[in-house]
Design a protein around this motif. Sequence first.
Motif, short mmCIF file in Angstrom:
data_model
loop_
_atom_site.label_atom_id
_atom_site.label_comp_id
_atom_site.label_asym_id
_atom_site.label_seq_id
_atom_site.Cartn_x
_atom_site.Cartn_y
_atom_site.Cartn_z
N ALA A 30 0.85 -1.20 0.00
CA ALA A 30 0.00 0.00 0.00
C ALA A 30 0.88 1.25 0.00
O ALA A 30 2.00 1.22 0.53
CB ALA A 30 -0.92 0.01 1.21
N GLU A 65 -6.55 1.71 7.39
CA GLU A 65 -6.98 1.43 6.02
C GLU A 65 -6.05 0.42 5.36
O GLU A 65 -6.51 -0.49 4.64
CB GLU A 65 -7.03 2.73 5.22
N ARG A 93 -7.19 -3.30 4.04
CA ARG A 93 -6.98 -3.76 2.66
C ARG A 93 -6.10 -5.00 2.58
O ARG A 93 -5.93 -5.56 1.50
CB ARG A 93 -6.38 -2.64 1.82
N THR A 132 -1.69 -0.95 -3.97
CA THR A 132 -2.91 -0.19 -3.76
C THR A 132 -2.53 1.19 -3.22
O THR A 132 -1.61 1.31 -2.42
CB THR A 132 -3.87 -0.91 -2.78
#
Length: 451
Positions: free
Chosen positions: A187, A199, A203, A434
């Motif tokens: 991420a 977050e 994920r 991501t």
Amino acid sequence: DARLRAREKGSHRDDVRQASVLPRTAVAEPQHTRRRRAGALNAPIQGSAADIMKIAMIHASDALAKAKVRSRIILQIHDELVVEIAPRRSRAGDGPGARRHGARGRSRRAVGRVHRHRLRLAARRPLTATARRREQRRQEKKRGQAMTTLRQVVNVVETLYPLRYAESWDAPGLIVGEPGADVGLVAFAADPTMAVIDEAIERGADLLICHHPLLFRSVHAVSGQDVHGAIVGKLYSHHCALWVGHTNADAAWRGVGQAAADAFGLVDQRPLVPIDDPGSAHAVGLGRVGLLEEPMTLERFAHRVAQALPATNLGVQVAGDLQSLVRRVAVLPGSGDSLFDEVRASGADVYVTSDLRHHPATDALEQARYEASLLSRGLAAPSAGNTGTAGNAVARPALINTPHSAIEALWFRYAPDDIAAAVGRATGETIRTTHITMNTDPWTLNIPCRG
């Protein structure tokens, strides 16, 4: 085994409450018996997870045998896969005499599978992202898939953004993580705030790459009494590493500075403050200086900058003659009021940066205006900072102040794809990426003063 047999013969009927089993559809029994058994199974119990698991195994085995279901049961307690129970294929010798040894023992030893069923405890929580990630890793390893380790990813990342480019006061690199841990999802975010960490974990990220440091200044404890300690603990408990690329990423090729300059449409770029690196195939260093393809007014260029940035409440501030033409632009994402001398020496018409403080910005603007007035009166020779002729001089550079995290987040136009591609070339493995686009600018309201 003796305890299990004793529990099976009678004592477990009083203890088993919360374990759920497959319905015994193949066994006929009175309705009042079914109700009594259902009530016993669904009532709350006290005991360790291991006790509950043993009891559930007994009932699951009995249910398989009595229902004559040839399928596998996966027993799951909380987030962990703990045991599989599967009936075997029938074979010669499994006659009435074999039944005396108990269906429970046979089902434990058996193999074979038709369908998978999941035995859940009534109090079992939904699977978390961490648990899903662990199960995914377990399945990948079971299939023999090779996994990229954190050490391999970090080696690649620090080749793209060498730590030697960092300023002397900076300490980028791997902040949290076990080098041997597997990495499948990376991420990206500007700031490692608690909301961003949550977050990333949700994920299922194995690694979070941020631009801003978690520990900007020296710390002497990472306990739960401090937010930074709480973040470190949360990252470790959810097996999510943290790597920071700060001033080293500012200076690197396709790093923060170049990403911003490209977003603003600059060509013929060079570093504002070069770094001598004979091993680099490209010019590297802090900031960028480049040209717009066509001159435009300061006001129009400021709107271009604002449109290229992620949304914030702070917005963009501009200082200078809005109708003056600009073409040469200096860009330094992050706090930039310490480099006014380098910007003036570059001959930039406008300087795009962040965190401009009142006194340094006022001094720079006043000096530029004074030099322009001297040049207009023929009392000074043109310089890199102020060009023109007597009677026709413009104060340079104008200033554009941007939200700090917003301009530096432009790095993620390049970093996710660049890192994934480089890891693939180095290891032959594929990682997923991501981008967490959460606004981490601290300001929530901007009110113009009208007094």
